[in-house]
Structure formats: C-alpha cells, structure tokens
Design a protein around this motif. Structure first.
Motif: not given
Length: 527
Positions: A75-86, A88-97
């Motif tokens: 479960x920890x590895x799964x959550x770390x995988x989701x965190x990396x994706x999250x 990446x998604x954040x800095x492509x949208x809300x945090x892009x600047x």
C-alpha cells in the motif's frame, strides 16, 4: 563542517512555503492521504533525513499497526506512485506558474525541490560569491530535460549558436538573459547540495541514497532513464571530442544497452565542478567499433594523474560489445573546484560511454550489493541493492510468477541460473570480502522429487580459484530449500581490477540470488 556560502534559511523558507501552497491547493485538499504523506516526506527532508522506510510511512502516516510488513503489503508503494502522478498533475495545472516544484523521483523515498525559474525568485538567488558545485551539475542537467538539449553556454569548449544580425538587433539581450538564467540555476544548486553534504550526520547510520550521484551519459543529447530507473543526464562539461551512436542489439553484462550505444570519442576532457569533498568515480565502457583486442588503446587521467595506461576496452571486458567499468576512490576536486577527467587515444581514439560520480565511502570503496533483479531493491532495513550487472551467460527468472504460493522475500524472488559468470569491477590492488546468497526455490518445490538432495549441484570459482565445490543447497537445508549464504575473505582482484566469478553446473543449472563485495580494512603496520 564547511559553511555554506548561501544562507540555508532562505532556501528552507522557500521550500516550506511551496509545500504549504501545494497542501492548500484544491487538488490536494481532495486527496488527504496523499497530502499527509507529502507533508511527512517533505518535513523529513527539511529536517535533514536522507532515507525514509516504507514501515515509517505506514505506521506514522497511514495509521497501520506495528506489525506492518512491506513485503506483504504494497500500500505504501501504491500511494507513492499515486503521489508522483498527483504532483505531476498539479504542476501541469494549478501550480504551473510556481518557481519551485516538488518532485518525488522514482526509486527515491524523499522529495526534491526543483527550481523552475530562479531569475524571478529573489529568495532563491545565491550569493555572487557562490561557485558551481555538486548539485549545480544536476540542476543544470535537470534544466536540459525541459528542452531535451544541453545549453551550449554550459558546454566548455563548445561555442554558443551564432545569432543573425537581425535577431541580434531585435533582441540584443536575449542570449545574455538566457545565460544568466541558466547560470543562476546552476549556482542555486550549489546551495542545496552543499547543505546536503555539510549537514550534521544522523545518530544512526543511513545508506547513501542511490540518486545522490551525478550520472552523465556521454554523447546523449537529452536525459535518459534506463530500465533500472537511473537517470543519465545529457552530455555536458566536456571539451573536445565528438559524439557517436552505434546500434548494438545487446551489450554483454548490461540489461539496458542504450547507455553503451552512445559516447564521446577522440582526445577530450570533462571538467566537472563539485564541492570540496571526496568522491568515487565510476567510468563505463563497451567497445562498439574496434573488433578484436589490440586495435584500440588509450590513457586516462584524473586531475592530471594517469590512472589507466594503454587501456584496451575489448581486452578489459573480455570481448566486443561487453560492458566493463573502472572505479577510483578518494577523488577530490582540484584547486579550481573541478574534477578533471582526460582521455587520450594512443591507438585509434579514446572513448567513454558514461560517467558516474558518487559521495566517497571514506578511503574505501563503496560496498557493492547487487541482486539479479532488473531494478533497484530497498530491503526492510533501508539498504540499497543495485540491479543485476556485469554478467555473462545464464538467464533470470521471476520466481514469484512460477511459484505464487511461496513466501519468497526480497531479492530471493528472483534468480540468475545456468552456466554463467560475473566480471565485477572493483578498485585494483585491494582486498575484499565476498558474500553469496542462495535459495533453491525451483527444485525444492517441484511436484516430483520435491526437496530431494542431489537435484542441483554446482561449483563456484573466483579468479580461477575454487570457492565452493559441489554446492547442494537442498542437501544443506535438508530438502527445505531455505536461504543459505557463503562468506569469503581475503579475495584479491585481477590486475585489471575485476572479481571474476564463475558458476559451473555439474547437475542441472547453477544459480545465484545476490552478491555483496566489501573492501576489507588494511591491517595496521606494527611499529
């Protein structure tokens, strides 16, 4: 301790401000578990931690009980995988600047703070007296990932692209501004990594992180992540020579041939800026042009001291298209703050495929711990095990796929088997201990003759000397196929700096799960 030339307070404040901004975002407010994990990891990193175990994350953040077993619960590895994706998604949208991004590289348990535009972030601007250092190399090379190209201004000996008269007239400050921005990014890295190396060591020893390294893929025009998860940065800090790319379907001793398909050749040098500290330098080669021994020879120098004379890669590796390496310990930057690597051709041209620089392990070689897995492995104690390398012959098997009912742990889930050998580079003229790890999962769980001694027997030699005669794992474990180790001391390498391990079957195939090589301390001389 060397004082950092840049105040750490500004850096820490900026990093904590970015963490607060990410946690306050709409995206992370909707993912509370990932937010808690991110906060825990970032705060650990800001406190100076260098490694976090899955067990700590599970019990201190995710509310798991003290009997949590990361080998049974992913479960920890799964959550770390989701965190990396999250992220990446954040800095492509809300945090892009945002000018400072939080990154969680694959295979790393702690995040990194990566500057995106230091020119517009006053709190991240380093002192004018700051020199380029260890992290400045990685910060510059991280910047190349965005464009896929190495900035010409950062290639010693390479001229910057010329501007046309029209472009120069209409944009008189563009080139200078770009250079200043890139140079500022490099200098900012000095502060971050200087803090990494100068901070107080924790009370309990922790493994040096795998990614605390500079890896340069010679001849690469853009960063490349190999199949083990290591990122090789684009070619930079060179003077002279030419790049080459030669297609090799496979490279002996390497699971990923890409790094060895590219390189720099000619008479050339690398001048790599680093902080004042000791390092271990690894050089990687595989001959892809000159077939046969004696066709190519070169001399290699580190800080003007010759470390290799008339090196013939084909001879050193044992053949054409086979990977080989050289290791040099206790390498310090020269007076100008750089490690200077020089390659001079004697017969044909000199060449190099890749360079890796790691923090030194005192005056001794860093321990070599490698499994037969294709990727890095972190055991429950936090020890880092490298992927399979330097092999010749044999095949690998994922045992958990063959025997899903077996409670195989860690690197015992994978094996190399057959008639095979290893040619593992070490530092010449030193003495080593060698530990071999075995577990016969295959023959201890066959429907017929389950656990019968005598089903597998093999010999093991090192540099032609017999280490093990007729090893029968089932006989020694009374048919249970349990794990066994064999430990040897006083092992000396060949004159080329190799431990040549041969696994020779006499009944069915030989096999191995993992190998550890550690330099033995030098006995004190009696007065």
């Amino acid at each position: 301790m060397i004082e950092s030339p840049v105040s750490s307070t500004k850096t820490i404040h900026a990093e904590r401000a970015e963490l607060d901004a990410v946690l306050a975002s709409e995206m992370f407010r909707r993912a509370p578990t990932l937010a808690r994990i991110l906060e825990y990891l970032c705060e650990s990193q800001l406190r100076g931690e260098t490694f976090i175990k899955e067990y700590e994350i599970a019990t201190q953040v995710m509310g798991r009980s003290s009997d949590f077993d990361p080998q049974q619960d992913g479960s920890v590895r799964v959550n770390l995988h989701h965190l990396r994706k999250k992220l990446k998604q954040f800095y492509e949208t809300e945090g892009a600047d945002h000018t400072l991004w939080i990154s969680l590289p694959i295979g790393q348990s702690l995040p990194s703070f990566v500057v995106q535009n230091p020119e517009t972030d006053p709190s991240q601007t380093p002192s004018a007296e700051t020199g380029a250092t260890f992290s400045s190399v990685n910060h510059v090379l991280q910047a190349t990932a965005a464009t896929g190209e190495v900035p010409p201004q950062l290639q010693p000996g390479a001229a910057a692209p010329a501007e046309s008269p029209v472009t120069a007239k209409s944009k008189p400050r563009t080139s200078a501004s770009l250079f200043i921005a890139l140079l500022s990014m490099a200098l900012l890295g000095a502060a971050v990594t200087w803090l990494w190396f100068s901070r107080k060591a924790p009370d309990t020893p922790r493994p040096i992180m795998t990614d605390a390294a500079i890896r340069i893929g010679s001849g690469l025009s853009r960063p490349y992540q190999d199949t083990s998860g290591r990122t090789w940065n684009a070619d930079v800090f060179f003077t002279g020579g030419n790049t080459f790319h030669r297609k090799l379907a496979q490279v002996g001793g390497a699971t990923d041939p890409t790094i060895y398909q590219n390189g720099r050749e000619g008479d050339f040098s690398y001048d790599i800026p680093l902080p004042r500290a000791a390092y271990e330098v690894h050089l990687y080669f595989a001959e892809s042009f000159a077939h046969g021994e004696g066709f190519r020879a070169m001399n290699i120098f580190i800080n003007d001291k010759r470390v290799e004379q008339l090196m013939d890669v084909t001879s050193d590796a044992g053949g054409f298209g086979i990977a080989t390496g050289k290791i040099y310990t206790s390498v310090w930057p020269a007076a100008d703050g750089k490690i200077h690597l020089q390659f001079k051709g004697i017969t044909l041209t000199a060449f190099i495929n890749a360079i890796e620089i790691l923090p030194a392990n005192g005056d001794t070689m860093r321990p070599i711990r490698q499994t037969t897995l294709p990727t890095y492995y972190y055991d429950p104690q936090g020890t880092v095990w490298a992927p399979d390398a330097w092999f010749h012959g044999g095949r690998t098997s994922q045992l958990t796929e063959l025997f899903p009912e077996l409670p195989l742990q860690g690197f015992y889930q994978h094996e190399r088997f057959g008639n095979f050998s290893y040619s593992i580079p070490v530092v010449s003229n030193r003495t080593y201990s060698l530990t071999l790890y075995f577990q016969d999962a295959w023959f201890s769980h066959q429907p017929k003759g389950k656990g019968t001694p005598g089903m597998r027997r093999f010999d093991v030699t090192c540099n032609g000397m017999e280490l093990i005669k007729q090893l029968d794992i089932l006989e020694e474990t009374k048919g249970a196929g349990f794990q066994i180790t064999r430990h040897f001391t006083g092992v000396k390498p060949t004159s080329q700096g190799k431990l040549l391990l041969n696994f020779i079957p006499s009944q069915n195939f030989a096999m191995i799960n993992a190998i550890v090589i550690e330099e033995e301390p030098v006995a004190p001389v009696s007065p």
